[in-house]
Every structure is written in structure tokens, then in C-alpha cells.
Design a protein around this motif. Structure first.
Motif, short mmCIF file in Angstrom:
data_model
loop_
_atom_site.label_atom_id
_atom_site.label_comp_id
_atom_site.label_asym_id
_atom_site.label_seq_id
_atom_site.Cartn_x
_atom_site.Cartn_y
_atom_site.Cartn_z
N SER A 1 -3.83 1.15 13.91
CA SER A 1 -3.50 0.26 15.01
C SER A 1 -4.46 0.40 16.18
N ARG A 49 2.24 -7.40 16.31
CA ARG A 49 2.40 -7.81 14.91
C ARG A 49 1.55 -6.93 13.99
N GLN A 100 3.20 -3.61 13.34
CA GLN A 100 4.33 -3.77 12.42
C GLN A 100 3.84 -4.00 11.00
N ARG A 101 2.79 -4.82 10.86
CA ARG A 101 2.28 -5.15 9.52
C ARG A 101 1.69 -3.92 8.83
N ARG A 148 2.41 -0.84 9.29
CA ARG A 148 3.43 0.15 8.97
C ARG A 148 4.26 -0.24 7.76
N SER A 149 4.24 -1.56 7.44
CA SER A 149 5.07 -2.05 6.34
C SER A 149 4.26 -2.13 5.07
#
Length: 262
Positions: free
Chosen positions: A4, A251, A254-255, A257-258
């Protein structure tokens, strides 16, 4: 590695399709790339206006923001249930196919969205709205067109009129005031507002100049003017791209981490 912090968010821009040296080509105007790279601090990528070459799931799992630009072309009137535009009006059926197909899926996936001029109109049409085909021909409307094309291009994007910003919306948060001057230049405009869209600003002739998606948790904003051409001298233009870039960074975190779906 902390992705990130080391990677820029990826923002997809849908291209216009046009002819170059008798070949079909895909392209994006420099102003949008400049504003995204310099002010939003993201990595812009161009999505071709080629329906067979675009996969929505792959794109959504690879991007952190989605931008629909202004364009010399208009949305085909058949897209909102109206008779075809006159043959003299430039349309881009290939862009319509890609932009209007991707937009609902991108929004549903929570991807931040910024729509400018044609992109603002595409947002309205995607939500079932309709467009005024020639705003300047409507009684009581201002002439929102760019004027003499023989002028230097930078003069096309000078401020044209004031907008009244609706209290309590996203645009008011960015502007910090009730009015602003904008460089609005366009031929078409909102006729019937799409279901689920919120008016964020209006022109002096009451034409809708900015909208957002009421139910979206992420950044969504469509503007009828051209902030990309004024990021070097307009605080509001800079605020729009800065806020969009910040939303893309959220975003991205979040992306990354998923896990990517199998």
C-alpha cells in the motif's frame, strides 16, 4: 513488503475510439492523464473501447479507480430510448458499449468513480436517465458550448458560469462553499435524472451540473465541467482529483489485503 505504500493506485480510463490514418484507434486526451498522475497521484491505464477485449471481472480485480472522460463524441440517443441523433453529430458506439457495460459493475464492486462531461452523462444514462440532445436549443437554457474553435485551446476551458452547490453533498465537502465558477462546455445535458442519483450542483439555468450515486459508500462524482484542464489554477479542480486519488488509495489498501477470487 508494504504494497500500500510502495505501489500507486491503478485508475482505469475508458478510451475514445477514432480513426487515425484510416485505422481504428483508441485514445485518451492528455488533460486527464496529467490530472490523475500529477494531482491524484495514481497510475492511469487506458481501457480500449473494444467490448470483446475487455473483461469486467479481470478489470475490477486490478483497479482502484474508474474514470470516464469528456469527449468530442456524444452518447448515442438510442441508449436512452430516443431517436438517433442527426448524422452530423459525432457518436462513439464502441465507447458506449464498453463504458455503459462496465460502469454498473464497477460501482457495484465499490470502485471509486469520477465522471467528467461525457462521463457525467454516461453515469446518468447508466442509471436510466435521459439527455437533452442540444441544450442550447432549449428555451431558457444557456449556451453551454465551447465557442469558437479557432481560439487557443486553453481559452476553451476558461470559467463560463457559476454553479449553485446543493448543501450536504459530496461536492459541498470538496468546495467548502455554496457556489463556484466552472468551465462548463457541452452540447448535451441531463433531461431526466437517473434513479438513485443525487443532484450535487446546478447551473444558473437550472441544468444539472454535478451528480453522485446516493447509495454508494465509495467516492462517486459526475461533473458536467472540465476540472482536468484547471488543476493548476483551480482549488476546486484540485480538490476533486485529490479526493478521488485519496479514495483510490483506500480502495487499493482493501484490494491488496483481499485474496483474488479463484
Amino acid at each position: 513488503m508494504n504494497y500500500s505504500n510502495s505501489l500507486k493506485p491503478v485508475v482505469a480510463i475508458v478510451a475514445d475510439r477514432f480513426e487515425r490514418q484510416k485505422h481504428a484507434a483508441h485514445g485518451v486526451l492528455e488533460g486527464y492523464v496529467h490530472a490523475l498522475a500529477r494531482v491524484a497521484n495514481v497510475f492511469p491505464i487506458v481501457v480500449p473501447a473494444h467490448a470483446e477485449g475487455v473483461d469486467a471481472e479481470t478489470l475490477i480485480n486490478s483497479i482502484d479507480g474508474f474514470l470516464l472522460t469528456g469527449s468530442p463524441s456524444n452518447i448515442a440517443a438510442e441508449r436512452y430510448g430516443a431517436p438517433p441523433l442527426p448524422a452530423s453529430v459525432h457518436v462513439d458506439f464502441a465507447r458506449d458499449d464498453v463504458a455503459l457495460s462496465l460502469l454498473p459493475k464497477v460501482l457495484e464492486a465499490g470502485v471509486p468513480f469520477l465522471g467528467i462531461c461525457r462521463g457525467f452523462q454516461e453515469l446518468n444514462v447508466a442509471f436510466g436517465g435521459t439527455l437533452e440532445r442540444a441544450v442550447h436549443d432549449q428555451p431558457g437554457r444557456l449556451d453551454h458550448r465551447e465557442g469558437d474553435h479557432d481560439r487557443p485551446v486553453e481559452h476553451w476551458y476558461e470559467d463560463r458560469h457559476e454553479i449553485a452547490i446543493v448543501p450536504g453533498g459530496r461536492l459541498e465537502q470538496l468546495a467548502g462553499r455554496a457556489t463556484a465558477m466552472v468551465n462548463s462546455l457541452h452540447h448535451q445535458g441531463v433531461d431526466r435524472l437517473g434513479a438513485g442519483l443525487r443532484v450535487e450542483a446546478r447551473a444558473p439555468d437550472d441544468l444539472v451540473e454535478a451528480i453522485s450515486v446516493e447509495s454508494a459508500a465509495q467516492f462517486t462524482l459526475g461533473v458536467q465541467w472540465h476540472p482536468e484542464m484547471r488543476v493548476d489554477d483551480s482549488p476546486l479542480a484540485r480538490a476533486i482529483f485529490t479526493s478521488f486519488g485519496d479514495a483510490c488509495r483506500i480502495r487499493q489498501a482493501q484490494r491488496l489485503r483481499s485474496p483474488i477470487p479463484a
